[in-house]
Design an enzyme around this catalytic site. Structure first.
Site, PDB file in Angstrom:
ATOM      1  N   SER A 147      -6.918  -1.327  10.570  1.00  0.00           N
ATOM      2  CA  SER A 147      -7.433  -2.445   9.771  1.00  0.00           C
ATOM      3  C   SER A 147      -8.825  -2.814  10.259  1.00  0.00           C
ATOM      4  CB  SER A 147      -6.478  -3.623   9.976  1.00  0.00           C
ATOM      5  OG  SER A 147      -7.093  -4.820   9.607  1.00  0.00           O
TER       6      SER A 147
ATOM      7  N   ASP B  97      15.293   1.005  10.154  1.00  0.00           N
ATOM      8  CA  ASP B  97      14.354   0.202  10.936  1.00  0.00           C
ATOM      9  C   ASP B  97      13.539   1.161  11.799  1.00  0.00           C
ATOM     10  OD1 ASP B  97      13.009  -1.421  12.675  1.00  0.00           O
ATOM     11  OD2 ASP B  97      14.676  -2.828  12.922  1.00  0.00           O
TER      12      ASP B  97
ATOM     13  N   LYS C 294      -3.171  -3.484  16.204  1.00  0.00           N
ATOM     14  CA  LYS C 294      -3.837  -2.342  15.543  1.00  0.00           C
ATOM     15  C   LYS C 294      -4.770  -1.638  16.537  1.00  0.00           C
ATOM     16  CE  LYS C 294      -1.927  -2.848  11.557  1.00  0.00           C
ATOM     17  NZ  LYS C 294      -0.901  -1.890  11.146  1.00  0.00           N
TER      18      LYS C 294
ATOM     19  N   LEU D 184      -5.978 -13.593  -0.458  1.00  0.00           N
ATOM     20  CA  LEU D 184      -6.560 -14.223  -1.638  1.00  0.00           C
ATOM     21  C   LEU D 184      -5.894 -13.817  -2.961  1.00  0.00           C
ATOM     22  CD1 LEU D 184      -8.811 -15.917  -2.947  1.00  0.00           C
ATOM     23  CD2 LEU D 184     -10.343 -13.933  -2.725  1.00  0.00           C
TER      24      LEU D 184
ATOM     25  N   GLY E 290     -12.604 -19.240  12.832  1.00  0.00           N
ATOM     26  CA  GLY E 290     -12.647 -17.786  13.033  1.00  0.00           C
ATOM     27  C   GLY E 290     -13.142 -16.980  11.843  1.00  0.00           C
TER      28      GLY E 290
ATOM     29  N   TYR F 278      -2.046  -9.689  15.779  1.00  0.00           N
ATOM     30  CA  TYR F 278      -1.982  -8.664  14.726  1.00  0.00           C
ATOM     31  C   TYR F 278      -3.102  -7.635  14.925  1.00  0.00           C
ATOM     32  CZ  TYR F 278      -2.781  -6.295  10.335  1.00  0.00           C
ATOM     33  OH  TYR F 278      -3.015  -5.314   9.403  1.00  0.00           O
TER      34      TYR F 278
ATOM     35  N   ILE G 126       0.847  -1.205   0.000  1.00  0.00           N
ATOM     36  CA  ILE G 126       0.000   0.000   0.000  1.00  0.00           C
ATOM     37  C   ILE G 126       0.883   1.255   0.000  1.00  0.00           C
ATOM     38  CG2 ILE G 126      -1.915   1.196   1.139  1.00  0.00           C
ATOM     39  CD1 ILE G 126      -2.588  -1.504   2.509  1.00  0.00           C
TER      40      ILE G 126
ATOM     41  N   PHE H 196     -10.230  -2.184   4.671  1.00  0.00           N
ATOM     42  CA  PHE H 196     -10.855  -3.502   4.585  1.00  0.00           C
ATOM     43  C   PHE H 196      -9.914  -4.405   3.796  1.00  0.00           C
ATOM     44  CE2 PHE H 196     -14.888  -3.463   6.928  1.00  0.00           C
ATOM     45  CZ  PHE H 196     -14.677  -2.244   7.558  1.00  0.00           C
ATOM     46  N   ASN H 197     -10.154  -4.733   2.541  1.00  0.00           N
ATOM     47  CA  ASN H 197      -9.263  -5.684   1.848  1.00  0.00           C
ATOM     48  C   ASN H 197      -8.672  -5.060   0.584  1.00  0.00           C
ATOM     49  OD1 ASN H 197     -11.671  -7.210   3.217  1.00  0.00           O
ATOM     50  ND2 ASN H 197      -9.938  -8.613   3.244  1.00  0.00           N
TER      51      ASN H 197
ATOM     52  N   LYS I 297       2.056  -8.068   9.120  1.00  0.00           N
ATOM     53  CA  LYS I 297       0.612  -8.006   8.817  1.00  0.00           C
ATOM     54  C   LYS I 297      -0.110  -9.349   8.687  1.00  0.00           C
ATOM     55  CE  LYS I 297       1.041  -7.765   3.790  1.00  0.00           C
ATOM     56  NZ  LYS I 297       0.564  -7.162   2.566  1.00  0.00           N
TER      57      LYS I 297
ATOM     58  N   PHE J  83       2.982   3.082   7.642  1.00  0.00           N
ATOM     59  CA  PHE J  83       2.523   1.762   7.176  1.00  0.00           C
ATOM     60  C   PHE J  83       3.274   0.619   7.850  1.00  0.00           C
ATOM     61  CE2 PHE J  83       1.675   4.417   3.353  1.00  0.00           C
ATOM     62  CZ  PHE J  83       0.346   4.112   3.167  1.00  0.00           C
TER      63      PHE J  83
HETATM   64  N1  LIG Z   1      -2.741  -5.335   2.870  1.00  0.00           N
HETATM   65  C1  LIG Z   1      -3.814  -5.464   3.637  1.00  0.00           C
HETATM   66  O1  LIG Z   1      -4.695  -6.289   3.357  1.00  0.00           O
HETATM   67  C2  LIG Z   1      -3.995  -4.600   4.865  1.00  0.00           C
HETATM   68  C3  LIG Z   1      -5.270  -4.484   5.430  1.00  0.00           C
HETATM   69  C4  LIG Z   1      -5.433  -3.685   6.552  1.00  0.00           C
HETATM   70  C5  LIG Z   1      -4.343  -3.040   7.111  1.00  0.00           C
HETATM   71  N2  LIG Z   1      -3.111  -3.181   6.564  1.00  0.00           N
HETATM   72  C6  LIG Z   1      -1.978  -2.482   7.186  1.00  0.00           C
HETATM   73  O2  LIG Z   1      -1.471  -1.557   6.248  1.00  0.00           O
HETATM   74  C7  LIG Z   1      -0.070  -1.418   6.388  1.00  0.00           C
HETATM   75  C8  LIG Z   1       0.594  -1.666   5.054  1.00  0.00           C
HETATM   76  O3  LIG Z   1       0.202  -2.952   4.588  1.00  0.00           O
HETATM   77  P1  LIG Z   1       0.847  -3.584   3.297  1.00  0.00           P
HETATM   78  O4  LIG Z   1      -0.123  -4.556   2.762  1.00  0.00           O
HETATM   79  O5  LIG Z   1       1.370  -2.526   2.423  1.00  0.00           O
HETATM   80  O6  LIG Z   1       2.039  -4.390   3.963  1.00  0.00           O
HETATM   81  P2  LIG Z   1       3.498  -4.639   3.428  1.00  0.00           P
HETATM   82  O7  LIG Z   1       4.089  -5.723   4.262  1.00  0.00           O
HETATM   83  O8  LIG Z   1       3.518  -4.791   1.964  1.00  0.00           O
HETATM   84  O9  LIG Z   1       4.194  -3.246   3.770  1.00  0.00           O
HETATM   85  C9  LIG Z   1       4.728  -2.935   5.031  1.00  0.00           C
HETATM   86  C10 LIG Z   1       6.085  -2.323   4.795  1.00  0.00           C
HETATM   87  O10 LIG Z   1       6.659  -1.977   6.053  1.00  0.00           O
HETATM   88  C11 LIG Z   1       8.012  -2.404   6.068  1.00  0.00           C
HETATM   89  N3  LIG Z   1       8.375  -2.593   7.471  1.00  0.00           N
HETATM   90  C12 LIG Z   1       7.870  -3.487   8.357  1.00  0.00           C
HETATM   91  N4  LIG Z   1       8.458  -3.318   9.559  1.00  0.00           N
HETATM   92  C13 LIG Z   1       9.347  -2.298   9.419  1.00  0.00           C
HETATM   93  C14 LIG Z   1      10.248  -1.646  10.300  1.00  0.00           C
HETATM   94  N5  LIG Z   1      10.383  -2.025  11.576  1.00  0.00           N
HETATM   95  N6  LIG Z   1      10.995  -0.639   9.818  1.00  0.00           N
HETATM   96  C15 LIG Z   1      10.896  -0.237   8.522  1.00  0.00           C
HETATM   97  N7  LIG Z   1      10.053  -0.809   7.647  1.00  0.00           N
HETATM   98  C16 LIG Z   1       9.290  -1.827   8.098  1.00  0.00           C
HETATM   99  C17 LIG Z   1       8.039  -3.671   5.231  1.00  0.00           C
HETATM  100  O11 LIG Z   1       9.324  -3.959   4.726  1.00  0.00           O
HETATM  101  C18 LIG Z   1       7.060  -3.311   4.122  1.00  0.00           C
HETATM  102  O12 LIG Z   1       7.709  -2.653   3.070  1.00  0.00           O
HETATM  103  C19 LIG Z   1       0.340  -2.387   7.485  1.00  0.00           C
HETATM  104  O13 LIG Z   1       0.419  -1.674   8.691  1.00  0.00           O
HETATM  105  C20 LIG Z   1      -0.803  -3.379   7.516  1.00  0.00           C
HETATM  106  O14 LIG Z   1      -0.942  -3.950   8.786  1.00  0.00           O
HETATM  107  C21 LIG Z   1      -2.914  -3.927   5.436  1.00  0.00           C
END
Ligand SMILES: NC(=O)c1ccc[n+]([C@@H]2O[C@H](COP(=O)([O-])OP(=O)(O)OC[C@H]3O[C@@H](n4cnc5c(N)ncnc54)[C@H](O)[C@@H]3O)[C@@H](O)[C@H]2O)c1
Length: 344
Positions: free
Chosen positions: A127, A59, A157, A205, A302, A153, A13, A183-184, A87, A83
């Site tokens: 989320s 980090d 959040k 999915l 679940g 997880y 995202i 959502f998704n 996840k 972000f």
């Molecule tokens: N994709 C989904 O379905 C979804 C749904 C709801 C919420 N979210 C939330 O949205 C956010 C982004 O999701 P996404 O799908 O892009 O996930 P993703 O895993 O593709 O992106 C997360 C990014 O954060 C980086 N990262 C993780 N820990 C880190 C740290 N300690 N330091 C620096 N970088 C770090 C990862 O390398 C990755 O590039 C997340 O917080 C996730 O929980 C995602």
């Protein structure tokens, strides 16, 4: 140009949000440790934007690293979009400490950064998992009460939102914090040049469908077809990732420009419409002319029958609503994978 720190910006995202930010005149600065991101996505960003995006390897659990980046960027940061997180719901059950440490420490540091450097707006990736197993759909923001999330997880959040609320209230004179409850998210950039490329084993999915296209997996499992839904399979709110990306830019403007009247706010990001797992699997095959081997198995523990968003608040507070259809998202995801494979 206003700089925005996109923490976790090399991920799925995050990278699409970088495109949306740049298109709307911001200068995104990606901060990522590439835990779940493939550096190949950066080439796609350069192709789409016609220039390189600033990238800082760090980090987010390490405050000093983040603070140093802000110093190096001249201290002039308009907003933070946070972000960075682990996840995967199932993995969080076996690695709760890792999930809490990464998801909460990195958020605490992002908030600390906003406070220390007087950054006016912060968006937190929340989320729909914070709603646990809702019994009614569409799900309104008010359906959240403490203790609904069913796994580490989702709880990270839920706790993250509470932390955001407390910090935002304390620093109300200088900061607005907005949680977006997605959502998704599915799909890819319409150009096909950028899309989801996780480096960890996926559980979602559409990424699984793309693994089949890449030849990394043989078949797709549908978990249960005896739910109380129109076709018996689970119904979810699949929202195009570029719509989600746009919601962040609009959300940051709402927060940082203080149109957000309360110190802390939280908004659902979905289409407001449910689509079944079977509809997604069948749509993917039909739209992309890509036959799939489908296996129907037992329900997973679940899983709830139907979860989709009430989007009234997103429309009234942000003026945001999803523009793309699920079909478009499935085509864009497939085009991205073909591009990645060099077969488009
Ligand atoms: N994709 C989904 O379905 C979804 C749904 C709801 C919420 N979210 C939330 O949205 C956010 C982004 O999701 P996404 O799908 O892009 O996930 P993703 O895993 O593709 O992106 C997360 C990014 O954060 C980086 N990262 C993780 N820990 C880190 C740290 N300690 N330091 C620096 N970088 C770090 C990862 O390398 C990755 O590039 C997340 O917080 C996730 O929980 C995602």
């Amino acid at each position: 140009m206003k700089k925005v720190l996109v923490v976790g910006g090399a991920g799925y995202i995050g990278s699409h949000t970088v495109v949306a930010l740049a298109n709307r005149g911001y200068e995104p600065v990606i901060v990522d440790n590439f835990y779940n991101a493939d550096p190949k996505v950066l080439a796609g960003l350069t192709d789409i934007l016609g220039k390189k995006v600033s990238l800082r390897f760090a980090d987010a659990k390490n405050y000093q690293e983040l603070a140093q980046i802000v110093h190096q960027e001249g201290g002039d940061i308009h907003g933070i979009i946070h972000f960075a997180a682990y996840k995967y719901v199932n993995e969080s059950l076996s690695k709760p400490l890792d999930y809490y440490r990464n998801n909460l420490d990195s958020l605490l540091n992002a908030l600390q950064l906003a406070v220390d450097f007087h950054i006016p707006g912060l968006i937190f990736s929340s989320s729909c998992t914070v709603y646990g197993a809702p019994t009614e759909a569409p799900v309104k923001e008010s359906a959240l009460s403490l203790g609904l999330a069913t796994n580490p997880y989702g709880k990270s959040k839920e706790m993250g939102e509470r932390i955001c609320e407390d910090v935002a209230k304390r620093y109300e004179d200088q900061l607005r914090v907005l949680s977006l409850r997605y959502f998704n998210p599915i799909g890819a950039h319409p150009s096909g040049l950028l899309g989801e490329l996780p480096t960890r084993e996926t559980q979602n999915l559409v990424p699984i469908l793309l693994e089949i296209v890449r030849g990394e997996r043989k078949s797709i499992k549908i978990f249960g077809e005896d739910f109380d839904t129109p076709d018996g399979t689970c119904v979810r709110d699949f929202v195009h990732v570029m719509d989600v990306a746009e919601a962040h830019v609009t959300g940051l403007e709402y927060a940082a420009q203080r149109r957000q009247s309360s110190a802390y706010d939280f908004i659902n990001i979905g289409t407001g419409t449910g689509t079944s797992v079977r509809q997604v699997v069948e749509g993917f095959q039909r739209l992309n002319d890509f036959p799939l081997e489908v296996e129907v198995t037992e329900r997973r523990a679940g899983d709830v029958p139907a979860v989709y968003a009430d989007t009234t608040k997103a429309k009234s507070r942000l003026g945001w609503k999803a523009q793309y259809t699920v079909d478009e998202a499935l085509v864009h995801a497939y085009q991205w994978t073909r591009h990645y494979l060099g077969t488009s």
